[in-house]
Design a protein around this motif. Structure first.
Motif, PDB file in Angstrom:
ATOM      1  N   GLY A   1       0.841   1.707   0.785  1.00  0.00           N
ATOM      2  CA  GLY A   1      -0.556   1.641   0.385  1.00  0.00           C
ATOM      3  C   GLY A   1      -0.815   2.276  -0.959  1.00  0.00           C
ATOM      4  O   GLY A   1      -1.737   1.887  -1.673  1.00  0.00           O
ATOM      5  N   THR A   2       0.008   3.267  -1.354  1.00  0.00           N
ATOM      6  CA  THR A   2      -0.184   3.981  -2.615  1.00  0.00           C
ATOM      7  C   THR A   2       0.868   3.599  -3.647  1.00  0.00           C
ATOM      8  O   THR A   2       0.547   3.332  -4.798  1.00  0.00           O
ATOM      9  CB  THR A   2      -0.143   5.502  -2.372  1.00  0.00           C
TER      10      THR A   2
ATOM     11  N   THR B   1       1.086   0.821  -6.294  1.00  0.00           N
ATOM     12  CA  THR B   1       0.849  -0.448  -5.614  1.00  0.00           C
ATOM     13  C   THR B   1      -0.407  -1.118  -6.168  1.00  0.00           C
ATOM     14  O   THR B   1      -1.372  -0.451  -6.535  1.00  0.00           O
ATOM     15  CB  THR B   1       0.705  -0.205  -4.102  1.00  0.00           C
TER      16      THR B   1
ATOM     17  N   PRO C   1      -2.996  -3.364  -4.632  1.00  0.00           N
ATOM     18  CA  PRO C   1      -3.395  -3.959  -3.342  1.00  0.00           C
ATOM     19  C   PRO C   1      -3.936  -5.376  -3.456  1.00  0.00           C
ATOM     20  O   PRO C   1      -3.730  -6.186  -2.557  1.00  0.00           O
ATOM     21  CB  PRO C   1      -4.481  -2.989  -2.847  1.00  0.00           C
TER      22      PRO C   1
ATOM     23  N   THR D   1       3.923  -4.578   3.465  1.00  0.00           N
ATOM     24  CA  THR D   1       2.732  -4.384   4.302  1.00  0.00           C
ATOM     25  C   THR D   1       1.753  -5.541   4.141  1.00  0.00           C
ATOM     26  O   THR D   1       0.620  -5.451   4.602  1.00  0.00           O
ATOM     27  CB  THR D   1       2.013  -3.071   3.913  1.00  0.00           C
TER      28      THR D   1
ATOM     29  N   ASN E   1      -1.897  -5.694   5.967  1.00  0.00           N
ATOM     30  CA  ASN E   1      -3.101  -5.550   5.147  1.00  0.00           C
ATOM     31  C   ASN E   1      -3.981  -6.795   5.233  1.00  0.00           C
ATOM     32  O   ASN E   1      -5.213  -6.700   5.241  1.00  0.00           O
ATOM     33  CB  ASN E   1      -2.720  -5.285   3.690  1.00  0.00           C
TER      34      ASN E   1
ATOM     35  N   GLU F   1      -7.793  -6.520   6.371  1.00  0.00           N
ATOM     36  CA  GLU F   1      -8.834  -6.921   5.419  1.00  0.00           C
ATOM     37  C   GLU F   1      -9.428  -8.293   5.742  1.00  0.00           C
ATOM     38  O   GLU F   1     -10.230  -8.820   4.978  1.00  0.00           O
ATOM     39  CB  GLU F   1      -8.231  -6.940   4.010  1.00  0.00           C
TER      40      GLU F   1
ATOM     41  N   THR G   1      -2.115   7.111   2.916  1.00  0.00           N
ATOM     42  CA  THR G   1      -3.188   6.701   3.817  1.00  0.00           C
ATOM     43  C   THR G   1      -2.916   7.075   5.262  1.00  0.00           C
ATOM     44  O   THR G   1      -3.817   7.524   5.970  1.00  0.00           O
ATOM     45  CB  THR G   1      -3.391   5.172   3.724  1.00  0.00           C
ATOM     46  N   THR G   2      -1.679   6.868   5.715  1.00  0.00           N
ATOM     47  CA  THR G   2      -1.345   7.099   7.118  1.00  0.00           C
ATOM     48  C   THR G   2      -0.029   7.862   7.228  1.00  0.00           C
ATOM     49  O   THR G   2       0.741   7.974   6.272  1.00  0.00           O
ATOM     50  CB  THR G   2      -1.190   5.772   7.887  1.00  0.00           C
TER      51      THR G   2
ATOM     52  N   ARG H   1      -9.306   6.880   2.918  1.00  0.00           N
ATOM     53  CA  ARG H   1      -8.413   7.283   1.831  1.00  0.00           C
ATOM     54  C   ARG H   1      -9.174   7.222   0.511  1.00  0.00           C
ATOM     55  O   ARG H   1      -9.915   6.274   0.245  1.00  0.00           O
ATOM     56  CB  ARG H   1      -7.203   6.356   1.755  1.00  0.00           C
TER      57      ARG H   1
ATOM     58  N   ALA I   1      -9.943  -2.682  -3.419  1.00  0.00           N
ATOM     59  CA  ALA I   1      -8.743  -3.516  -3.357  1.00  0.00           C
ATOM     60  C   ALA I   1      -8.553  -4.300  -4.647  1.00  0.00           C
ATOM     61  O   ALA I   1      -7.423  -4.530  -5.084  1.00  0.00           O
ATOM     62  CB  ALA I   1      -8.818  -4.464  -2.165  1.00  0.00           C
TER      63      ALA I   1
END
Length: 553
Positions: A14-15, A37, A39, A72, A76, A80, A269-270, A326, A409
């Motif tokens: 995510g990052t 990243t 997104p 991912t 994602n 989304e 994020t996680t 986040r 995003a």
């Protein structure tokens, strides 16, 4: 000296998107790089990662034998709500199915045990359904009763759709060989829904590789720790939903060396947790649950908690909450904004805590407002809290949240706030950014709790430690003894009759740049140790690179 033959492993988080160049013959890592990243276009970050890792390693692109990607993208896309609008045909089953398809039609037909036809396929109903869906859906899914024993009715239905509407079609027998009508239908719909997203993604990767002179095969990491080529990834996109955790597990297998261990990946994020048992990843053969969908998608056993290095810290009603939202850490704003915007954004005392809010939304540099109300308002008035945006624009909270998520995003806005990353900067344990705005934010939030800034930062980190530890205990407790007894493991107050102390026996293998700053305290809470093997910062990319080697052993 000629370049060694090697494989490049890539993991999109995510990052950051991480890349590893690995010499296959010696097992030596030639280079590891981290690239932010993108997104809104994950393939762009992959292209930059490929370019950066080739430069860092000095590799001749023609010496690269394989590129392996953990992505991912599918996860994602589902989160989304992206992808195709799917029309579903259910054959030989007339009970209600809880599957979020754009349209669903029940058609006579299907088979019984041993491939005996239950009744003829209702072609008239099928043709009427296709005519009604045509122009309203982007793809089709077909699921027939016992099609895993005889897929004839699914194949006939798919051919009829192809003749009437040249849209992609996915049949349940292509991804599932087990009973369970709802699970097979959900799996078929997922694959149909992800088809255009995966096609665009893989097309972009192919173009990037061509530009860089890479002519080797590309394989995608599946959620069950296997791999597949690009054509299979398009046909069976749902198999990549747990691609990231699978790469985590593969790194864990490499590091555990035959032991049982917990692999904990601390991202922005996680935090994702997977289990290695006797040196092998634990795979859920019955299929994973994706949101509210029960599917037949095989995947590693995984547990996720919405806590990471960039989780938003809030002070509300006299208490501290952390995540799951986040944001950009205050200490990292200088990486995202130019000098003029930086000056307006790094005064947390002007907005932090205002309107009982702990975050601020800023127009990203270079963004043109165009027709978006939120962008136009930010361009005219400058940074604002979400509360103020709701008041000024008259938007509902849920509507504004979705709008901000969409703009984030697309990299059109930046949302910042205080995070565990900032707490580490204030305490002098991390020096990757500018500690001054982090200290300003700590002062404001600490005052709300009548604490010193340093004590507040310790409180934030303690909250992160406790949440990750509780997730591990709950996951292992539910797995080993069931939910009833597992609830006692995380019971914070004393019990009148029982005093239960639990120790986690396996070691924790940490992955991610933030892992050494959070996991030792988590391990101490659980009575175990945390280790950080070489290249843990890009562990998932290394797991992807090692995949073929590990799965052949």
């Amino acid at each position: 000296m000629s370049s060694p033959h090697c494989v490049i492993g890539i993991d999109t988080g995510g990052t950051y998107t991480d890349a590893i160049a690995l010499d296959r013959s010696s097992g030596r890592v030639l280079a590891g790089v981290k690239t932010p990243t993108t997104p809104h276009d994950p393939a762009r970050a992959i292209a930059r990662s490929l370019e950066n890792v080739l430069l860092a390693s000095g590799l001749d692109p023609q010496k690269v034998e394989l590129v392996t990607v953990s992505t991912t993208l599918a996860t994602n896309a589902l989160v989304e709500d992206k992808g195709a609008e799917v029309g579903l045909f259910v054959i030989g089953h007339d009970k209600r199915l809880r599957i979020p398809a754009a349209d669903m039609r029940f058609i006579p037909g299907g088979h019984k045990a041993r491939g005996v036809e239950s009744e003829p396929l209702g072609m008239d109903f099928l043709i009427q359904g296709i005519a009604a869906m045509k122009g309203h859906v982007d793809a089709y899914a077909v699921c027939a009763m016992l099609a895993f024993e005889d897929p004839t009715h699914e194949l006939v239905a798919a051919k009829a759709i192809e003749l009437m509407d040249p849209r992609p079609v996915f049949c349940s027998h292509q991804a599932s060989t087990r009973p369970g009508m709802e699970e097979r239908a959900a799996t078929a719909v997922l694959n149909a829904r992800l088809l255009p997203v995966m096609q665009d993604f893989l097309r972009s990767i192919a173009l990037s590789m061509q530009r860089l002179g890479l002519s080797c095969p590309v394989r995608i990491v599946r959620g069950d720790c296997q791999s597949m080529d690009l054509q299979d990834a398009v046909r069976n996109s749902s198999a990549t939903v747990a691609s990231g955790p699978a790469a985590t597990a593969l790194f864990g297998v490499h590091a555990a060396k035959g032991e049982t261990a917990l692999v904990v990946d601390v991202g922005g994020t996680t935090t994702d947790i997977t289990l290695i048992k006797d040196g092998l990843p634990v795979v859920r053969e019955e299929g994973m649950t994706i949101g509210s969908w029960r599917t037949h998608v095989r995947a590693v056993e995984m547990y996720t908690v919405g806590i990471g290095g960039d989780s938003l810290a809030r002070v509300e009603n006299g208490g501290l909450s952390l995540g799951p939202a986040r944001v950009v850490p205050l200490s990292q704003i200088h990486l995202h904004l130019d000098g003029a915007a930086l000056e307006t954004m790094t005064r947390p005392e002007d907005w932090l805590g205002a309107d009982l809010c702990a975050q601020c939304v800023q127009l990203a540099p270079g963004t043109e407002p165009k027709d978006d109300r939120v962008l136009r308002w930010l361009a005219e008035h400058g940074p604002a809290t979400p509360v103020r945006l709701r008041q000024e624009l008259g938007l509902a909270e849920s509507s504004l949240e979705k709008t901000i998520a969409r703009l984030q995003a697309a990299k059109q806005v930046i949302t910042c706030g205080f995070t565990p990353t900032d707490a580490l900067h204030v305490l002098g344990r991390l020096r990757l950014g500018d500690a001054r705005p982090a200290m300003d934010g700590a002062r404001v939030l600490a005052a709300l709790l009548r604490l010193a800034p340093e004590a507040f930062c310790e409180h934030v980190l303690e909250k992160a430690h406790a949440t990750i530890a509780a997730t591990i205990l709950t996951a292992l407790g539910n797995r080993e003894v069931g939910p009833a007894l597992a609830r006692f493991f995380n019971h914070s107050g004393p019990n009148e009759l029982l005093d239960i102390t639990v120790r986690v026996r396996p070691r924790i293998i940490g992955i991610g740049a933030a892992a050494p700053f959070l996991l030792p305290a988590v391990a101490a809470r659980l009575g175990t140790d945390a280790i950080f093997p070489e290249h843990y910062e890009v562990g998932n990319a290394l797991g992807a690179a090692l995949m073929d080697t590990i799965t052949k052993e």
